[in-house]
Design an enzyme around this catalytic site. Structure first.
Site, short mmCIF file in Angstrom:
data_model
loop_
_atom_site.label_atom_id
_atom_site.label_comp_id
_atom_site.label_asym_id
_atom_site.label_seq_id
_atom_site.Cartn_x
_atom_site.Cartn_y
_atom_site.Cartn_z
N LYS A 65 61.09 12.02 -24.31
CA LYS A 65 61.08 10.53 -24.04
C LYS A 65 60.75 10.24 -22.70
O LYS A 65 60.77 10.73 -21.98
CB LYS A 65 62.63 9.97 -24.53
CG LYS A 65 62.46 10.20 -26.24
CD LYS A 65 63.42 9.20 -26.92
CE LYS A 65 63.44 9.64 -28.61
NZ LYS A 65 64.68 9.22 -29.35
N ARG A 96 67.46 16.83 -31.83
CA ARG A 96 66.18 16.84 -32.31
C ARG A 96 65.21 16.91 -31.48
O ARG A 96 65.05 16.14 -30.33
CB ARG A 96 66.27 15.25 -33.05
CG ARG A 96 64.81 15.12 -33.59
CD ARG A 96 65.12 13.60 -34.23
NE ARG A 96 63.47 13.27 -34.95
CZ ARG A 96 62.35 12.78 -34.11
NH1 ARG A 96 62.53 12.73 -32.74
NH2 ARG A 96 61.44 12.47 -34.76
N1 PMM Z 1 63.50 9.18 -32.15
C1 PMM Z 1 62.16 9.30 -32.64
C2 PMM Z 1 62.04 9.45 -33.89
N2 PMM Z 1 63.01 9.53 -34.83
N3 PMM Z 1 65.32 10.14 -35.13
C3 PMM Z 1 66.46 10.01 -34.85
N4 PMM Z 1 67.41 10.35 -35.54
N5 PMM Z 1 66.66 9.52 -33.61
C4 PMM Z 1 65.87 9.51 -32.46
O1 PMM Z 1 65.98 9.15 -31.31
C5 PMM Z 1 64.44 9.32 -33.10
C6 PMM Z 1 64.30 9.85 -34.42
C7 PMM Z 1 61.14 8.94 -31.76
O2 PMM Z 1 59.87 9.53 -31.78
P1 PMM Z 1 59.42 10.95 -31.97
O3 PMM Z 1 59.38 11.40 -33.41
O4 PMM Z 1 58.07 10.85 -31.29
O5 PMM Z 1 60.18 11.60 -31.03
#
Ligand code: PMM
Length: 266
Positions: free
Chosen positions: A205, A245
């Site tokens: 991020k 994640r």
């Molecule tokens: N961040 C992104 C996408 N999905 N899901 C959860 N549960 N928590 C998060 O912080 C989160 C997410 C941001 O985008 P990316 O898929 O490009 O990392």
């Protein structure tokens, strides 16, 4: 460890790389080989400023990838804010709902989770991505997020979601400034104390890119943030996170083992 496959043209981290379903499925299988326990498939970018796509397009992007991964024996979560997409994803074999809006964007999401009994990740969320960075005021960031996330949890339980199926997530980068993300990370124990499994998603991020910026102020490019991501994984695992994640599970899988080994020293 949750690996990420964004079937989008515009995600900040991997946008455009896995748009073709076969390529996305192959990438998901590779994520498992690199240490992911499950693969999170999303069709809608939530990067700051992103505009929404329509439901039909979201379904077109995610369903073949979900079916393809499930056919290969991969455990899949669906990263969506839409109840209808979640329902069809579960019908296609996904096992977990990952709703970054924590039920706020589409209240019918709570009923889908309640009716299907699927575990659901409720992330702290205030507003859609196009305006979320205009909503970063907190009186006390950690207490306010816990309270707002608590409201999201209460609404899910009121809609019939089994509390034992709820996962919470402080939502790094969503309605949070770079500094606020660090405050959240420094107080993960308070989110663990909410009593639900905790998911942490710092991977690649922007706040990591800012921390690692060069002397010229240029952000560290997205594809060179995995070492910092793994460092955050160590801290999050040590703080008691249940799921991390990430875009590249391999360094973070090692980081989890470091945290687990240290944890055994008491
Ligand atoms: N961040 C992104 C996408 N999905 N899901 C959860 N549960 N928590 C998060 O912080 C989160 C997410 C941001 O985008 P990316 O898929 O490009 O990392």
């Amino acid at each position: 460890m949750m690996g990420v496959v964004n079937v989008t043209p515009d995600s900040f981290s991997d946008g455009g790389r896995w748009l073709d379903a076969d390529t996305a499925v192959r990438h998901g299988i590779d994520l498992v080989a690199r240490g992911a326990d499950l693969v999170d498939v999303g069709g809608e970018s939530t990067r700051p400023g992103a505009l929404r796509i329509d439901e039909a397009e979201e379904l077109r992007r995610v369903l073949p990838v979900i079916s393809g991964l499930v056919a290969e024996g991969v455990v899949v979560s669906v990263d969506t804010m839409r109840a209808a997409v979640a329902a069809q994803a579960l019908a296609a074999g996904a096992s977990i709902i990952n709703d970054v809006s924590g039920g706020r964007a589409d209240p019918a999401m709570r009923s889908v989770a309640a009716e299907t009994d699927a575990p659901i990740v409720l992330m702290h969320w205030r507003e859609h991505s196009d305006v979320m960075q205009q909503h970063t005021h907190y009186d006390d960031i950690v207490a306010d997020i816990c309270a707002e996330l608590g409201e999201q949890v209460d609404a899910a339980i009121a809609a019939g979601v089994d509390p034992s199926r709820i996962v919470v997530d402080p939502g790094l980068g969503f309605s949070k400034t770079g500094d606020q993300n660090w405050t959240v990370l420094a107080h993960l124990d308070e989110f663990v104390q909410m009593g639900f499994p905790l998911l942490v998603a710092a991977s690649r991020k922007r706040f990591l890119g800012e921390l690692l910026a060069g002397d010229d102020g240029a952000l560290r490019p997205v594809d060179r943030r995995d070492a910092a991501t793994a460092a955050v994984t160590t801290l999050a695992a040590a703080a008691g996170a249940w799921c991390i994640r990430v875009h590249d599970p391999a360094p973070s899988a090692d980081a989890v083992r470091v945290a687990a080994r240290l944890g055994r020293e008491g």
